[in-house]
Enzyme design. Structure first.
Site, PDB file in Angstrom:
ATOM      1  N   LYS A 178      42.998  22.899  29.782  1.00 32.92           N
ATOM      2  CA  LYS A 178      42.031  23.138  28.710  1.00 32.92           C
ATOM      3  C   LYS A 178      41.796  24.634  28.583  1.00 32.92           C
ATOM      4  O   LYS A 178      41.044  25.227  29.349  1.00 32.92           O
ATOM      5  CB  LYS A 178      40.700  22.437  28.952  1.00 32.92           C
ATOM      6  CG  LYS A 178      39.837  22.412  27.670  1.00 32.92           C
ATOM      7  CD  LYS A 178      38.367  22.241  27.936  1.00 32.92           C
ATOM      8  CE  LYS A 178      37.663  23.549  28.189  1.00 32.92           C
ATOM      9  NZ  LYS A 178      37.619  24.462  27.015  1.00 32.92           N
ATOM     10  N   GLY A 230      36.653  31.375  35.274  1.00 31.94           N
ATOM     11  CA  GLY A 230      35.563  31.632  34.333  1.00 31.94           C
ATOM     12  C   GLY A 230      34.346  32.188  35.045  1.00 31.94           C
ATOM     13  O   GLY A 230      34.456  32.847  36.080  1.00 31.94           O
ATOM     14  N   SER A 231      33.188  31.894  34.506  1.00 34.12           N
ATOM     15  CA  SER A 231      31.948  32.472  35.019  1.00 34.12           C
ATOM     16  C   SER A 231      31.503  31.797  36.308  1.00 34.12           C
ATOM     17  O   SER A 231      31.821  30.631  36.571  1.00 34.12           O
ATOM     18  CB  SER A 231      30.834  32.358  33.974  1.00 34.12           C
ATOM     19  OG  SER A 231      30.400  31.020  33.866  1.00 34.12           O
ATOM     20  N   THR A 232      30.733  32.530  37.085  1.00 35.13           N
ATOM     21  CA  THR A 232      30.209  31.983  38.332  1.00 35.13           C
ATOM     22  C   THR A 232      29.289  30.806  38.074  1.00 35.13           C
ATOM     23  O   THR A 232      29.330  29.800  38.799  1.00 35.13           O
ATOM     24  CB  THR A 232      29.484  33.086  39.117  1.00 35.13           C
ATOM     25  OG1 THR A 232      30.402  34.156  39.384  1.00 35.13           O
ATOM     26  CG2 THR A 232      28.942  32.562  40.437  1.00 35.13           C
ATOM     27  N   GLY A 235      31.348  27.833  37.291  1.00 32.66           N
ATOM     28  CA  GLY A 235      32.034  27.431  38.508  1.00 32.66           C
ATOM     29  C   GLY A 235      31.157  26.581  39.403  1.00 32.66           C
ATOM     30  O   GLY A 235      31.616  25.583  39.982  1.00 32.66           O
ATOM     31  N   GLU A 252      38.255  30.790  40.373  1.00 30.89           N
ATOM     32  CA  GLU A 252      38.465  32.219  40.147  1.00 30.89           C
ATOM     33  C   GLU A 252      37.359  32.669  39.190  1.00 30.89           C
ATOM     34  O   GLU A 252      37.405  32.365  38.001  1.00 30.89           O
ATOM     35  CB  GLU A 252      39.843  32.461  39.545  1.00 30.89           C
ATOM     36  CG  GLU A 252      40.188  33.911  39.310  1.00 30.89           C
ATOM     37  CD  GLU A 252      41.565  34.056  38.683  1.00 30.89           C
ATOM     38  OE1 GLU A 252      41.707  34.920  37.783  1.00 30.89           O
ATOM     39  OE2 GLU A 252      42.486  33.313  39.062  1.00 30.89           O
ATOM     40  N   CYS A 286      38.125  39.931  34.605  1.00 32.48           N
ATOM     41  CA  CYS A 286      37.267  39.695  35.770  1.00 32.48           C
ATOM     42  C   CYS A 286      37.390  40.828  36.781  1.00 32.48           C
ATOM     43  O   CYS A 286      36.443  41.116  37.508  1.00 32.48           O
ATOM     44  CB  CYS A 286      37.582  38.352  36.409  1.00 32.48           C
ATOM     45  SG  CYS A 286      39.303  38.155  36.906  1.00 32.48           S
ATOM     46  N   GLU A 381      28.130  41.049  35.680  1.00 32.95           N
ATOM     47  CA  GLU A 381      29.405  41.186  34.988  1.00 32.95           C
ATOM     48  C   GLU A 381      29.150  41.261  33.487  1.00 32.95           C
ATOM     49  O   GLU A 381      28.565  40.351  32.900  1.00 32.95           O
ATOM     50  CB  GLU A 381      30.313  40.002  35.310  1.00 32.95           C
ATOM     51  CG  GLU A 381      31.704  40.141  34.726  1.00 32.95           C
ATOM     52  CD  GLU A 381      32.608  39.004  35.117  1.00 32.95           C
ATOM     53  OE1 GLU A 381      33.763  39.263  35.487  1.00 32.95           O
ATOM     54  OE2 GLU A 381      32.157  37.841  35.058  1.00 32.95           O
TER      55      GLU A 381
END
Length: 481
Positions: A178, A230-232, A235, A252, A286, A381
């Site tokens: 996706k 993607g983003s923390t 995640g 990641e 990132c 970030e």
């Protein structure tokens, strides 16, 4: 771009291009013009279910395929990519908004990753274990998980497709990918080339959609392994969903990478790399070098030179092929603009940039000085061309600043003192360290490791194949005959 064309308003399931079940479509927008490029199918939960079912049907046959044959098929895919680099580069560049040369680089990287794992497919082995007597035999067998869900963001879609799909396939898994709904075109183009390469139906499936599709995929009971980039925050949500099905996850996530610049470094080389590390892809990486830590004795000179180089960066649409493109979407533009508003209020000194520019979602390359560790611009970030500068007086202070972040993705150290470089490389809490370069140029199979809130993944490196396998141990007692 005819060579890599695929049907509009459709997604790729079970070896075919098909519309969404409910007929829904998604507009794909050029970030430089804010105009619609094309449409893709808007995948919902039912479409994701179809993709997982297709991958499940294909899984036994693909896992049983001779690994050398798997590798040959993956290499055929890589060869088709190499034959259409320019067309694929234009697809990625226009969709994300990066300069054409940046898109071209990404396609070459994607090709190299896929080619690497083509060669690795029949090199995956177990181990023979020592035993307490000759009457016993012990060994291990690496086995594919089955159906792997891969969820990637919009910043380098071709590279992330390659870095996750290729090792999964090489290890004998089937995949449901996706891509982000913001920039799915390069993954779809790569899927079309995989179809032409001859992958069996269901081995690779690609569905585009928003949070509904992502949640449906990562919580689906038919998924055996999840890879997320993607983003923390997302995640953490995916780990929670995976826990319900006890599915292994590799993540990641974000970064806040420092360039640590000592007075004895080659400033000409370092400054050029620092600027490139935060303006490449408009800072939407990132591992972007979003923090610049400078030894106090050269602070003023470095800030002045970096600011001049940032101010000279040329921005424009993908086909102008200048230094930097726009941000990818209205959402990202609003996010970065919020940081540009907050940083001066928090006490940071604006050196250059700090404002939108031109048409589309462009922002100026920006430098803030006098940043302290408590400011948002130093901690969070941003995913934009925004550089936060801090100074230090000695190696101990540099180490403290390097580690003063929740993230641990990449640290770049610029110094001619080998002992200092090695000491810092040991003491920094980061999955990757580069010395006198930004990132890993020139190293084949370099692991995209990470620590802390940046997640846990090897992202396309030499050990990535192991992330897509589970180990079976076999113990045998040899009978007397």
């Amino acid at each position: 771009m005819a060579a890599v064309d695929f049907p509009s308003s459709q997604h790729f399931i079970d070896g075919e291009w098909v519309p969404a079940r409910d007929g829904g479509t998604l507009d794909i927008v050029d970030p430089a013009t804010r105009q619609v490029i094309t449409k893709v199918a808007l995948s919902g939960g039912a479409d994701v279910g179809d993709a997982v079912a297709a991958a499940r049907r294909a899984s036994p046959g693909w896992a049983a395929t001779n690994p050398s044959e798997r590798g040959a098929l993956i290499r055929r895919w890589a060869d088709l990519i190499l034959a259409d680099v320019e067309a694929l580069a234009a697809v990625e560049a226009r969709d994300v908004g990066k300069p054409l040369s940046g898109g071209r680089t990404n396609i070459y990287i994607a090709h190299d990753i896929i080619n690497y794992f083509a060669g690795a497919a029949d090199k995956l082995t177990g181990v023979t274990l020592p035993t307490r007597s000759p009457d016993f035999l012990g060994y291990t067998v690496p086995e594919p998980y089955g159906v792997c869900a891969v969820v990637i963001p919009w910043n380098v879609p071709a590279v992330l497709t390659a870095a996750n799909v290729a090792p999964a396939l090489a290890a004998g898994n089937t995949v449901v990918l996706k891509p982000s709904e913001v920039a799915p075109l390069a993954p779809f183009a790569l899927a079309e080339l995989a179809r032409r390469a001859g992958f069996p139906p269901g081995v690779i499936n690609v569905v585009a959609g928003g949070p509904e599709a992502g949640a449906a995929l990562t919580s689906h009971p038919g998924v055996d392994h999840i890879s997320f980039v993607g983003s923390t925050a997302t995640g953490r949500a995916i780990m929670t969903a995976a826990a319900q099905n006890l599915v292994p996850v590799k993540l990641e996530l974000g970064g806040k990478s420092p360039n640590v610049l000592f007075a004895d470094a080659d400033l000409d080389t370092a400054i050029e790399a620092v600027v490139g590390s935060i303006t490449e892809n408009a800072g939407q990486n990132c591992y972007a070098g979003s923090r610049l830590l400078v030894e106090a004795s050269v602070h003023d000179e470095v800030v002045e030179r970096v600011a001049a180089a940032m101010a000279a960066v040329k921005t424009g649409p993908w086909d102008a092929d200048l230094d930097m493109g726009p941000l990818v979407s209205a959402t990202q533009f609003a996010r970065v603009s919020g940081f540009l508003e907050d940083a001066p209020r928090d006490g940071a000194r604006l050196v250059t940039g700090g404002a939108p520019t031109g048409d589309g979602w462009f922002v100026q390359p920006t430098v803030y000085d006098r940043v302290d560790a408590g400011m948002r611009v130093a901690r969070e970030e941003i995913f934009g061309p925004v550089l936060a500068v801090q100074s230090f007086r000695d190696t101990a202070a540099a180490t403290e600043l390097m580690n003063a972040t929740d993230f641990g993705l990449l640290a770049c150290i610029w110094t001619n003192d080998v002992s200092r470089a090695l000491r810092l490389a040991k003491d920094v809490r980061s999955g990757q360290v580069a010395v006198n370069q930004f990132h890993d140029a020139g190293v084949i199979g370099f692991p995209f490791n990470m620590q802390k809130d940046s997640g846990f993944s090897r992202g396309g490196g030499y050990a990535a194949l192991r992330e897509y396998t589970q180990e079976k141990g076999v113990a045998i007692r040899l009978l007397a005959r």
